[in-house]
Design an enzyme around this catalytic site. Structure first.
Site, PDB file in Angstrom:
ATOM      1  N   VAL A  57      83.709 -15.386  82.225  1.00 54.46           N
ATOM      2  CA  VAL A  57      84.047 -16.539  81.385  1.00 54.46           C
ATOM      3  C   VAL A  57      85.508 -16.943  81.601  1.00 54.46           C
ATOM      4  CG1 VAL A  57      84.183 -17.444  79.018  1.00 54.46           C
ATOM      5  CG2 VAL A  57      82.267 -15.977  79.683  1.00 54.46           C
ATOM      6  N   CYS A  58      86.395 -15.973  81.726  1.00 55.26           N
ATOM      7  CA  CYS A  58      87.814 -16.279  81.939  1.00 55.26           C
ATOM      8  C   CYS A  58      88.039 -16.983  83.276  1.00 55.26           C
ATOM      9  CB  CYS A  58      88.652 -15.005  81.868  1.00 55.26           C
ATOM     10  SG  CYS A  58      88.653 -14.249  80.233  1.00 55.26           S
ATOM     11  N   THR A  59      87.306 -16.579  84.294  1.00 52.47           N
ATOM     12  CA  THR A  59      87.434 -17.216  85.597  1.00 52.47           C
ATOM     13  C   THR A  59      86.933 -18.659  85.535  1.00 52.47           C
ATOM     14  OG1 THR A  59      87.257 -15.101  86.730  1.00 52.47           O
ATOM     15  CG2 THR A  59      86.770 -17.074  88.034  1.00 52.47           C
ATOM     16  N   ALA A  62      89.653 -20.674  83.671  1.00 53.58           N
ATOM     17  CA  ALA A  62      90.829 -20.932  84.510  1.00 53.58           C
ATOM     18  C   ALA A  62      90.512 -21.964  85.592  1.00 53.58           C
ATOM     19  CB  ALA A  62      91.321 -19.633  85.135  1.00 53.58           C
TER      20      ALA A  62
END
Length: 162
Positions: A57-59, A62
């Protein structure tokens, strides 16, 4: 890969619309100090907190900021990502995904606590703050699972043409 820092941030009140953004200095992905006060009044700031470099999810989050970075810069905004990962983890994450914005290392979660970002699911929180030229928070968005929604919401709350 850096470990995820657990954040028991319940002691701090979450910042909200109308609050003044707290000043801080943290090292960026290159180990250089980044002082927020150097940018207040010069650009709108999009400060987003995320749990972990390279997590799915963070990738996506970003990369969503990366893919729409030109729209932010055309509106006079600066994107800043923050989490408890190390400088080297942030550097690798930035290089791996060609992220054109600053990533700050908050290894002691001091800034996360200043903003009152809450953790959940055993991870540090995922929250975005839009800060105007006067240093006031004009919008906040929080969602652990909708990472790409952070970019969309932030961009919609910065005045000007995309």
């Amino acid at each position: 890969m850096a470990a995820v820092a657990w954040c028991a941030c319940g002691s701090a009140q979450s910042l909200k619309t109308g609050d003044k953004v707290p000043d801080f200095t943290l090292p960026d992905q290159n180990g250089q100090p980044f002082a927020l006060h150097d940018y207040i009044g010069k650009k709108y700031l999009v400060i987003y907190f995320y749990p972990k470099d390279e997590s799915p999810v963070c990738t996506k989050e970003a990369c969503s900021f990366r893919d729409n970075y030109d729209a932010f810069t055309k509106k006079g905004a600066m994107v800043i990502g923050i989490n408890g990962g190390s400088v080297s983890s942030h550097h690798a994450f930035q290089q791996n995904h060609q992220l054109p914005f600053i990533l700050l290392s908050d290894s002691a979660n001091k800034v996360l606590k200043l903003f009152g970002v809450k953790g959940s699911f055993g991870l540090t929180g995922r929250e975005t703050f839009v800060v105007d030229l006067g240093g006031k928070i004009v919008y906040t968005f929080s969602s652990m699972l909708k990472g790409t929604k952070h970019e969309e919401e932030a961009l919609a709350h910065i005045p000007g043409n995309p």
